[in-house]
Design an enzyme around this catalytic site. Structure first.
Site, PDB file in Angstrom:
ATOM      1  N   ASP A  75     -17.694  66.329 -14.787  1.00 52.46           N
ATOM      2  CA  ASP A  75     -16.984  65.315 -14.190  1.00 52.46           C
ATOM      3  C   ASP A  75     -16.396  64.424 -15.059  1.00 52.46           C
ATOM      4  O   ASP A  75     -16.858  64.192 -16.373  1.00 52.46           O
ATOM      5  CB  ASP A  75     -17.778  64.496 -13.256  1.00 52.46           C
ATOM      6  CG  ASP A  75     -17.793  65.423 -11.926  1.00 52.46           C
ATOM      7  OD1 ASP A  75     -17.485  66.715 -11.986  1.00 52.46           O
ATOM      8  OD2 ASP A  75     -18.355  64.927 -11.107  1.00 52.46           O
ATOM      9  N   ASP A  76     -15.260  63.557 -14.843  1.00 53.48           N
ATOM     10  CA  ASP A  76     -14.879  62.352 -15.409  1.00 53.48           C
ATOM     11  C   ASP A  76     -13.977  62.617 -16.786  1.00 53.48           C
ATOM     12  O   ASP A  76     -13.469  61.604 -17.192  1.00 53.48           O
ATOM     13  CB  ASP A  76     -16.109  61.478 -15.722  1.00 53.48           C
ATOM     14  CG  ASP A  76     -16.580  61.069 -14.500  1.00 53.48           C
ATOM     15  OD1 ASP A  76     -16.101  61.311 -13.334  1.00 53.48           O
ATOM     16  OD2 ASP A  76     -17.524  59.989 -14.669  1.00 53.48           O
ATOM     17  N   HIS A 126     -10.605  64.712  -9.093  1.00 53.69           N
ATOM     18  CA  HIS A 126     -11.663  63.571  -8.909  1.00 53.69           C
ATOM     19  C   HIS A 126     -11.221  62.124  -8.784  1.00 53.69           C
ATOM     20  O   HIS A 126     -11.636  61.230  -9.417  1.00 53.69           O
ATOM     21  CB  HIS A 126     -12.406  63.831 -10.451  1.00 53.69           C
ATOM     22  CG  HIS A 126     -13.907  62.865 -10.177  1.00 53.69           C
ATOM     23  ND1 HIS A 126     -14.597  63.156  -9.160  1.00 53.69           N
ATOM     24  CD2 HIS A 126     -14.633  62.247 -10.858  1.00 53.69           C
ATOM     25  CE1 HIS A 126     -16.039  62.565  -9.324  1.00 53.69           C
ATOM     26  NE2 HIS A 126     -16.026  62.116 -10.635  1.00 53.69           N
ATOM     27  N   HIS A 130     -11.275  56.786 -10.234  1.00 55.45           N
ATOM     28  CA  HIS A 130     -12.838  56.893 -10.012  1.00 55.45           C
ATOM     29  C   HIS A 130     -13.108  55.524  -9.386  1.00 55.45           C
ATOM     30  O   HIS A 130     -14.056  55.038  -9.538  1.00 55.45           O
ATOM     31  CB  HIS A 130     -13.464  56.879 -11.304  1.00 55.45           C
ATOM     32  CG  HIS A 130     -14.500  57.773 -11.284  1.00 55.45           C
ATOM     33  ND1 HIS A 130     -15.940  57.051 -10.626  1.00 55.45           N
ATOM     34  CD2 HIS A 130     -14.941  58.775 -11.339  1.00 55.45           C
ATOM     35  CE1 HIS A 130     -16.760  57.908 -10.632  1.00 55.45           C
ATOM     36  NE2 HIS A 130     -16.500  58.880 -11.148  1.00 55.45           N
ATOM     37  N   HIS A 228     -21.547  65.808 -17.054  1.00 60.78           N
ATOM     38  CA  HIS A 228     -20.233  65.117 -17.525  1.00 60.78           C
ATOM     39  C   HIS A 228     -19.986  65.516 -18.795  1.00 60.78           C
ATOM     40  O   HIS A 228     -20.689  65.023 -19.970  1.00 60.78           O
ATOM     41  CB  HIS A 228     -20.565  63.422 -17.252  1.00 60.78           C
ATOM     42  CG  HIS A 228     -20.973  63.038 -16.043  1.00 60.78           C
ATOM     43  ND1 HIS A 228     -21.942  63.156 -15.229  1.00 60.78           N
ATOM     44  CD2 HIS A 228     -19.986  62.325 -15.189  1.00 60.78           C
ATOM     45  CE1 HIS A 228     -21.912  62.844 -13.985  1.00 60.78           C
ATOM     46  NE2 HIS A 228     -20.493  61.971 -13.908  1.00 60.78           N
TER      47      HIS A 228
HETATM   48 ZN   LIG Z   1     -17.237  60.832 -11.747  1.00 65.23          ZN
END
Ligand SMILES: [Zn+2]
Length: 267
Positions: A75-76, A126, A130, A228
């Site tokens: 993620d991210d 995503h 955020h 991540h």
């Molecule tokens: Zn995230």
């Protein structure tokens, strides 16, 4: 899960090194499958109609994985400081993962987005930047989701499409709401939670993280793993973890969007 500071510039020497490592990783990715590597064991096309939301941390249902099968998710990203290292580790072991991108990061680093996909990985969504979606209005939350998808699609394909080419979405911090879950289901976008995670939003050493992750894997025996690619300790830990999977009989399953002519097994 949490956001990270963005890096809008890089010293040229670092940039040149990253470019070189990117070329080496791309060559390794193109050379798969390769003997002696972990390798992706099978490809599964996920139908959002059958699996509108998966991941036991948030939902009662998850993907029908067999014992010792794992799905790698990150993620991210993308981040120029760490994502290339994650991609290199995946390419070295000939495995593919799913990256849930933050749209703003994708807009900043479209080259990295394209590299994620060119290496054979799957790109999910995503949001744009955020936020905690249940804490903002439904219309703003919908804009956040749409803006993120459009930014990812623009980076990938040069067109800010409203409909994602891969209809996979993960809520920031796994914070959903019934209205947003209904909205995504009506648009046939699968919502991904996770079956377990490595808690890498907490700073730790790669050694600590590896031990924690292996302990959770031994307990769960299979599942969708959340990591991540924006965390330096995760990027540093990943090669050891992938080698551990290979040496201990685990299999990596690669998720792809449903396509009638993909040849992948449909879930
Ligand atoms: Zn995230």
């Amino acid at each position: 899960m949490e956001n990270m500071p963005r890096h809008r510039w890089l010293p040229s020497a670092v940039g040149a090194l990253l470019a070189l490592s990117a070329m080496a990783a791309a060559a390794e990715a193109a050379d798969c499958p390769r003997e002696g590597t972990l390798g992706t064991s099978r490809v599964l096309a996920v139908d959002p109609k059958l699996y509108p939301r998966v991941g036991l941390k948030s939902f009662p249902q998850t993907l029908p994985l067999h014992d010792h099968e794992v799905v790698l998710t990150f993620d991210d990203g993308p981040s120029p400081l760490t994502t290339p290292k994650v991609l290199a580790a995946l390419a070295k072991e000939c495995v593919h993962a799913t990256f849930f991108l933050i749209g703003e990061h994708a807009a900043d680093h479209p080259d990295l987005v394209r590299r994620i996909a060119a290496d054979g990985n799957t790109v999910g969504h995503h949001t744009w930047d955020h936020p905690s979606l249940p804490k903002i209005s439904l219309s703003r939350a919908t804009d956040e989701i749409d803006h993120g998808i459009a930014a990812d699609e623009l980076a990938l394909h040069g067109v800010a499409a409203a409909t994602p080419s891969t209809p996979f979405f993960r809520f920031p911090n796994f914070e959903s709401s019934p209205a947003l879950l209904d909205l995504l289901q009506s648009r046939e976008i699968a919502v991904f939670g996770a079956d377990f995670w490595v808690s890498d939003w907490i700073r730790m050493t790669p050694e600590q993280e590896f031990k924690l992750l292996v302990g959770r894997l031994k307990n769960a025996r299979k599942g969708i793993i959340l990591m991540h690619d924006t965390k330096a300790w995760t990027a540093a830990m990943l090669p050891t973890f992938l080698r551990y999977l290979r040496d201990n009989g685990y299999h990596v399953v690669h998720l792809v969007p449903l396509a009638p002519d993909s040849g992948a097994k449909q879930l």
